[in-house]
Design a protein around this motif. Structure first.
Motif, PDB file in Angstrom:
ATOM      1  N   UNK A  66       1.109  -0.895   0.310  1.00 20.58           N
ATOM      2  CA  UNK A  66      -0.155   0.325  -0.318  1.00 20.58           C
ATOM      3  C   UNK A  66       0.858   1.072  -0.010  1.00 20.58           C
ATOM      4  N   UNK A  67       1.998   0.911   0.938  1.00 21.71           N
ATOM      5  CA  UNK A  67       2.787   2.454   0.892  1.00 21.71           C
ATOM      6  C   UNK A  67       3.045   2.605  -0.569  1.00 21.71           C
ATOM      7  N   UNK A  68       3.610   1.520  -1.507  1.00 27.00           N
ATOM      8  CA  UNK A  68       4.730   1.336  -2.551  1.00 27.00           C
ATOM      9  C   UNK A  68       3.882   2.241  -3.636  1.00 27.00           C
ATOM     10  N   UNK A  69       2.627   1.725  -2.874  1.00 22.18           N
ATOM     11  CA  UNK A  69       1.136   2.538  -4.258  1.00 22.18           C
ATOM     12  C   UNK A  69       0.842   3.372  -3.831  1.00 22.18           C
ATOM     13  N   UNK A  70       1.121   4.415  -3.126  1.00 22.64           N
ATOM     14  CA  UNK A  70       0.731   5.776  -2.719  1.00 22.64           C
ATOM     15  C   UNK A  70       2.418   6.437  -2.627  1.00 22.64           C
ATOM     16  N   UNK A  71       3.532   6.155  -2.915  1.00 20.98           N
ATOM     17  CA  UNK A  71       4.594   6.683  -3.301  1.00 20.98           C
ATOM     18  C   UNK A  71       4.386   6.871  -4.190  1.00 20.98           C
ATOM     19  N   UNK A  72       3.993   5.650  -5.348  1.00 17.25           N
ATOM     20  CA  UNK A  72       3.990   6.649  -6.803  1.00 17.25           C
ATOM     21  C   UNK A  72       2.614   6.835  -7.402  1.00 17.25           C
ATOM     22  N   UNK A  73       1.690   7.001  -6.846  1.00 19.93           N
ATOM     23  CA  UNK A  73       0.269   8.168  -6.618  1.00 19.93           C
ATOM     24  C   UNK A  73       1.554   9.987  -6.494  1.00 19.93           C
ATOM     25  N   UNK A  74       1.281   9.266  -5.769  1.00 20.28           N
ATOM     26  CA  UNK A  74       2.621  10.423  -4.846  1.00 20.28           C
ATOM     27  C   UNK A  74       3.446  10.907  -6.429  1.00 20.28           C
ATOM     28  N   UNK A  75       4.157  10.693  -7.050  1.00 24.21           N
ATOM     29  CA  UNK A  75       4.809  10.160  -7.695  1.00 24.21           C
ATOM     30  C   UNK A  75       4.299  10.821  -9.041  1.00 24.21           C
TER      31      UNK A  75
END
Length: 168
Positions: A66-75
């Motif tokens: 989930x954290x990786x997905x949130x980070x990618x969304x932020x990117x």
């Protein structure tokens, strides 16, 4: 000067109910700052938050997927915000503008091509409301810097003559 209390900045988004934790979080961050000789880094905060008993722990996503997905969304948000469009017309020099603006519709926040968003009454109002909130937040953040006093005076004067866009 001393700190009398803590609250979260206007507009920050945390899990529901987190606003009551501002005092605890502020005090804990201040303790960390003092522990590290007056300097506070994101790495220090994250290292502390890894512990289940830290008051900062619940503000982070610990599920790596989930954290990786949130980070990618932020990117992705950063990528969208970074694009500048070059507008040309035969009778004027080229003009550079942000290609997309964020539209904070409560039900469906999204980005829209800037000139299109500004040509529609509803989205123009939303963009102007956000710009005004950001200007006021910037002013609040730097209100103690005397070097900006003249700029603050200009903002006050503009506010007198321009009805700032507000939510109804």
């Amino acid at each position: 000067m001393r700190i009398a209390g803590y609250e979260f900045a206007e507009g920050v988004r945390f899990q529901p109910g987190a606003e009551k934790d501002a005092k605890l979080v502020g005090e804990h961050l201040e303790m960390l700052r003092q522990r590290y000789k007056g300097e506070l880094t994101p790495e220090d905060v994250l290292d502390d938050a890894r512990h289940d008993n830290s008051p900062l722990h619940s503000f982070f996503e610990w599920n790596d997927g989930a954290a990786a997905e949130q980070y990618r969304l932020q990117q992705a948000r950063g990528l969208i915000r970074s694009v500048v469009a070059i507008y040309v017309s035969e009778d004027k020099p080229a003009v550079r503008h942000r290609a997309y603006v964020h539209i904070r519709e409560p039900s469906a926040p999204h980005y829209r091509e800037s000139s299109h968003a500004m040509s529609l009454t509803k989205t123009r109002k939303l963009v102007l409301q956000q710009a005004w909130r950001e200007l006021q937040a910037w002013r609040q953040r730097y209100r103690d810097l005397k070097e900006f006093a003249e700029l603050f005076d200009v903002i006050d004067e503009v506010e007198k003559h321009l009805k700032p866009p507000r939510k109804h």
